[in-house]
Design a protein around this motif. Structure first.
Motif, PDB file in Angstrom:
ATOM      1  N   SER A 148      10.794   4.425 -17.240  1.00  0.00           N
ATOM      2  CA  SER A 148      11.095   3.760 -15.957  1.00  0.00           C
ATOM      3  C   SER A 148      10.836   4.709 -14.790  1.00  0.00           C
ATOM      4  N   ASP A 149      11.244   5.975 -14.939  1.00  0.00           N
ATOM      5  CA  ASP A 149      10.983   6.949 -13.876  1.00  0.00           C
ATOM      6  C   ASP A 149       9.488   7.120 -13.649  1.00  0.00           C
ATOM      7  N   HIS A 150       8.726   7.211 -14.773  1.00  0.00           N
ATOM      8  CA  HIS A 150       7.279   7.383 -14.644  1.00  0.00           C
ATOM      9  C   HIS A 150       6.647   6.169 -13.959  1.00  0.00           C
ATOM     10  N   LEU A 151       7.103   4.953 -14.360  1.00  0.00           N
ATOM     11  CA  LEU A 151       6.570   3.748 -13.714  1.00  0.00           C
ATOM     12  C   LEU A 151       6.910   3.723 -12.225  1.00  0.00           C
ATOM     13  N   GLY A 152       8.118   4.178 -11.891  1.00  0.00           N
ATOM     14  CA  GLY A 152       8.482   4.224 -10.476  1.00  0.00           C
ATOM     15  C   GLY A 152       7.576   5.159  -9.695  1.00  0.00           C
ATOM     16  N   ARG A 153       7.334   6.359 -10.279  1.00  0.00           N
ATOM     17  CA  ARG A 153       6.440   7.299  -9.586  1.00  0.00           C
ATOM     18  C   ARG A 153       5.021   6.740  -9.487  1.00  0.00           C
ATOM     19  N   THR A 154       4.569   6.045 -10.559  1.00  0.00           N
ATOM     20  CA  THR A 154       3.227   5.449 -10.533  1.00  0.00           C
ATOM     21  C   THR A 154       3.136   4.374  -9.448  1.00  0.00           C
ATOM     22  N   ASN A 155       4.183   3.557  -9.347  1.00  0.00           N
ATOM     23  CA  ASN A 155       4.183   2.521  -8.300  1.00  0.00           C
ATOM     24  C   ASN A 155       4.150   3.141  -6.904  1.00  0.00           C
ATOM     25  N   ASP A 156       4.903   4.226  -6.725  1.00  0.00           N
ATOM     26  CA  ASP A 156       4.872   4.903  -5.423  1.00  0.00           C
ATOM     27  C   ASP A 156       3.475   5.428  -5.121  1.00  0.00           C
ATOM     28  N   HIS A 157       2.848   6.034  -6.155  1.00  0.00           N
ATOM     29  CA  HIS A 157       1.488   6.563  -5.955  1.00  0.00           C
ATOM     30  C   HIS A 157       0.506   5.445  -5.631  1.00  0.00           C
ATOM     31  N   LEU A 158       0.610   4.319  -6.370  1.00  0.00           N
ATOM     32  CA  LEU A 158      -0.278   3.192  -6.086  1.00  0.00           C
ATOM     33  C   LEU A 158      -0.047   2.643  -4.685  1.00  0.00           C
ATOM     34  N   GLY A 159       1.212   2.638  -4.246  1.00  0.00           N
ATOM     35  CA  GLY A 159       1.486   2.184  -2.886  1.00  0.00           C
ATOM     36  C   GLY A 159       0.814   3.069  -1.850  1.00  0.00           C
ATOM     37  N   ARG A 160       0.902   4.391  -2.080  1.00  0.00           N
ATOM     38  CA  ARG A 160       0.239   5.306  -1.131  1.00  0.00           C
ATOM     39  C   ARG A 160      -1.274   5.133  -1.158  1.00  0.00           C
ATOM     40  N   VAL A 161      -1.825   4.923  -2.401  1.00  0.00           N
ATOM     41  CA  VAL A 161      -3.277   4.699  -2.498  1.00  0.00           C
ATOM     42  C   VAL A 161      -3.672   3.424  -1.756  1.00  0.00           C
ATOM     43  N   ASN A 162      -2.889   2.364  -1.921  1.00  0.00           N
ATOM     44  CA  ASN A 162      -3.193   1.107  -1.220  1.00  0.00           C
ATOM     45  C   ASN A 162      -3.135   1.293   0.298  1.00  0.00           C
ATOM     46  N   ASP A 163      -2.140   2.062   0.744  1.00  0.00           N
ATOM     47  CA  ASP A 163      -2.062   2.328   2.192  1.00  0.00           C
ATOM     48  C   ASP A 163      -3.305   3.064   2.677  1.00  0.00           C
ATOM     49  N   ARG A 164      -3.736   4.073   1.885  1.00  0.00           N
ATOM     50  CA  ARG A 164      -4.925   4.823   2.288  1.00  0.00           C
ATOM     51  C   ARG A 164      -6.168   3.953   2.275  1.00  0.00           C
ATOM     52  N   LEU A 165      -6.276   3.073   1.220  1.00  0.00           N
ATOM     53  CA  LEU A 165      -7.426   2.169   1.162  1.00  0.00           C
ATOM     54  C   LEU A 165      -7.419   1.210   2.347  1.00  0.00           C
ATOM     55  N   GLY A 166      -6.222   0.730   2.721  1.00  0.00           N
ATOM     56  CA  GLY A 166      -6.150  -0.155   3.884  1.00  0.00           C
ATOM     57  C   GLY A 166      -6.601   0.555   5.150  1.00  0.00           C
ATOM     58  N   THR A 167      -6.136   1.803   5.310  1.00  0.00           N
ATOM     59  CA  THR A 167      -6.543   2.573   6.494  1.00  0.00           C
ATOM     60  C   THR A 167      -8.043   2.800   6.495  1.00  0.00           C
ATOM     61  N   LEU A 168      -8.591   3.139   5.299  1.00  0.00           N
ATOM     62  CA  LEU A 168     -10.031   3.377   5.208  1.00  0.00           C
ATOM     63  C   LEU A 168     -10.812   2.103   5.506  1.00  0.00           C
ATOM     64  N   ALA A 169     -10.311   0.954   4.999  1.00  0.00           N
ATOM     65  CA  ALA A 169     -10.996  -0.309   5.287  1.00  0.00           C
ATOM     66  C   ALA A 169     -11.001  -0.609   6.787  1.00  0.00           C
ATOM     67  N   ASP A 170      -9.853  -0.318   7.425  1.00  0.00           N
ATOM     68  CA  ASP A 170      -9.817  -0.531   8.879  1.00  0.00           C
ATOM     69  C   ASP A 170     -10.824   0.358   9.587  1.00  0.00           C
ATOM     70  N   ARG A 171     -10.907   1.606   9.120  1.00  0.00           N
ATOM     71  CA  ARG A 171     -11.861   2.524   9.753  1.00  0.00           C
ATOM     72  C   ARG A 171     -13.305   2.074   9.522  1.00  0.00           C
ATOM     73  N   VAL A 172     -13.600   1.617   8.279  1.00  0.00           N
ATOM     74  CA  VAL A 172     -14.958   1.141   7.989  1.00  0.00           C
ATOM     75  C   VAL A 172     -15.284  -0.081   8.845  1.00  0.00           C
ATOM     76  N   GLY A 173     -14.314  -0.992   8.985  1.00  0.00           N
ATOM     77  CA  GLY A 173     -14.546  -2.148   9.835  1.00  0.00           C
ATOM     78  C   GLY A 173     -14.828  -1.740  11.268  1.00  0.00           C
ATOM     79  N   GLY A 174     -14.064  -0.738  11.748  1.00  0.00           N
ATOM     80  CA  GLY A 174     -14.320  -0.257  13.103  1.00  0.00           C
ATOM     81  C   GLY A 174     -15.698   0.355  13.248  1.00  0.00           C
ATOM     82  N   VAL A 175     -16.119   1.093  12.203  1.00  0.00           N
ATOM     83  CA  VAL A 175     -17.469   1.690  12.241  1.00  0.00           C
ATOM     84  C   VAL A 175     -18.536   0.610  12.269  1.00  0.00           C
ATOM     85  N   HIS A 176     -18.342  -0.462  11.453  1.00  0.00           N
ATOM     86  CA  HIS A 176     -19.308  -1.570  11.450  1.00  0.00           C
ATOM     87  C   HIS A 176     -19.399  -2.218  12.821  1.00  0.00           C
ATOM     88  N   ASP A 177     -18.228  -2.401  13.447  1.00  0.00           N
ATOM     89  CA  ASP A 177     -18.268  -2.998  14.788  1.00  0.00           C
ATOM     90  C   ASP A 177     -19.029  -2.108  15.762  1.00  0.00           C
TER      91      ASP A 177
END
Length: 356
Positions: free
Chosen positions: A218-247
């Motif tokens: 359970s602890d490992h799954l919790g840490r994995t979920n936290d890591h995936l959340g941070r990765v998703n946040d970074r991917l969202g930020t990167l997608a926003d930046r890519v969209g801005g570059v396209h514009d």
């Protein structure tokens, strides 16, 4: 009151000694040692409940009512109060007895035995029948004197009748076997309980280890979920930046097209170009590749042959039945293929398109 035991009770002072030991006599009749009250006269009284239980009576009171004569049974309270007085009757509770308890004398006990159907009572009934038969035939029944020295008080002991002695021996042997079987059963039960406790202990340990492992998972799954959340946040930020570059790139491409149009020298007049010829030219050069692009081109071509076009994408979408995003893509395709170019921005921020 003498409690149930294997030791003969002491006779009251001045009482006549029993010819047959009363404990053995009662044991032969009931198969168990029962409590008794011995009066100063030497008469013995027994709790009917003790006798009834050992003889197998389901309802002792009913058994006494059916088999015991009225003068052979009394309540313990009346018996003690009549013989010993009121003071002694108050101490009955100290012996685990109740004043309402029914008591039977020796005659009542024999009557209960005769009414019993247990096989263990058969030898005793046979002896009683023999006594009655002997008295009827000989006029008396005499016990053989025991081969012992006379007692100090001058009385003589007598032999236990053979049937009664055999019954006592059988009951004693049965009790010994029952005790042995009970001891073996207790040992087996203790061993079974020990094995069961050991098994439960192992199960408990295994459950503890499993719970610890589940906790770590359970602890490992919790840490994995936290890591995936941070990765998703970074991917969202990167997608926003890519969209801005396209514009930015899109706006830069539009600006370059405008600059190129301004720097390109003016071509010959196109007054003779018709919308049908313009579309045919675009098709001949394979510039219009899909039906959606052709629909947008067919809408823009008539206006382009007459000069600059202030293009409102919403109006094109209404006329062609395409979505606004699809119209925007088609216009970009026409610009990239060189079918038209943007010549600036008109009133209201609308782009202005002209032929190249």
């Amino acid at each position: 009151m003498n409690e149930q035991n294997d030791t003969p009770s002491e006779q009251p002072t001045g009482a006549k000694q029993d010819a047959i030991d009363i404990n053995d006599f009662v044991f032969a009749a009931t198969g168990a040692r029962v409590r008794r009250l011995t009066l100063p006269s030497g008469e013995h009284w027994f709790p009917a409940v003790d006798v009834g239980v050992h003889l197998g009576y389901v309802n002792t009171r009913q058994g006494v009512h059916w088999h015991v004569a009225a003068d052979c049974e009394r309540s313990l309270g009346d018996l003690v109060r009549t013989v010993y007085g009121t003071e002694t009757s108050r101490n009955i509770a100290g012996h685990g007895l109740k004043k309402s308890m029914r008591m039977v004398n020796l005659r009542g006990l024999i009557q209960l035995v005769n009414g019993c159907t247990k096989p263990e009572c058969a030898p005793f009934k046979e002896w009683v029948s023999e006594v009655i038969e002997t008295i009827q035939r000989d006029g008396s029944y005499v016990l053989d004197p025991a081969p012992v020295q006379p007692s100090p008080d001058g009385t003589t002991a007598y032999l236990m009748p053979q049937q009664v002695a055999d019954a006592i021996v059988r009951l004693e042997e049965r009790n010994i076997r029952a005790d042995e079987e009970l001891a073996v059963a207790r040992i087996e039960r203790i061993e079974q309980m020990r094995r069961t406790n050991e098994h439960l202990g192992r199960i408990t340990d295994q459950l503890g280890l499993t719970n610890e492992h589940l906790g770590r998972v359970s602890d490992h799954l919790g840490r994995t979920n936290d890591h995936l959340g941070r990765v998703n946040d970074r991917l969202g930020t990167l997608a926003d930046r890519v969209g801005g570059v396209h514009d930015v790139l899109g706006r830069l491409a539009d600006s370059l097209d405008v600059i190129a149009d301004r720097l390109r020298p003016a071509g010959p007049a196109r007054s003779a170009v018709t919308p049908q010829r313009l579309l045919a030219t675009w098709r001949a050069k394979n510039l219009v590749v899909t039906e959606d692009v052709h629909a947008v081109a067919a809408y823009l071509a008539p206006a382009l042959v007459h000069g600059p076009v202030h293009c409102r994408l919403e109006e094109v979408a209404d006329r062609t039945g395409l979505t606004l995003d699809r119209v925007h893509d088609c216009v970009r395709m026409l610009l990239k293929r060189g079918c038209m170019r943007q010549a600036g921005v008109g009133a209201g921020g609308l782009p202005v398109y002209v032929l190249p």
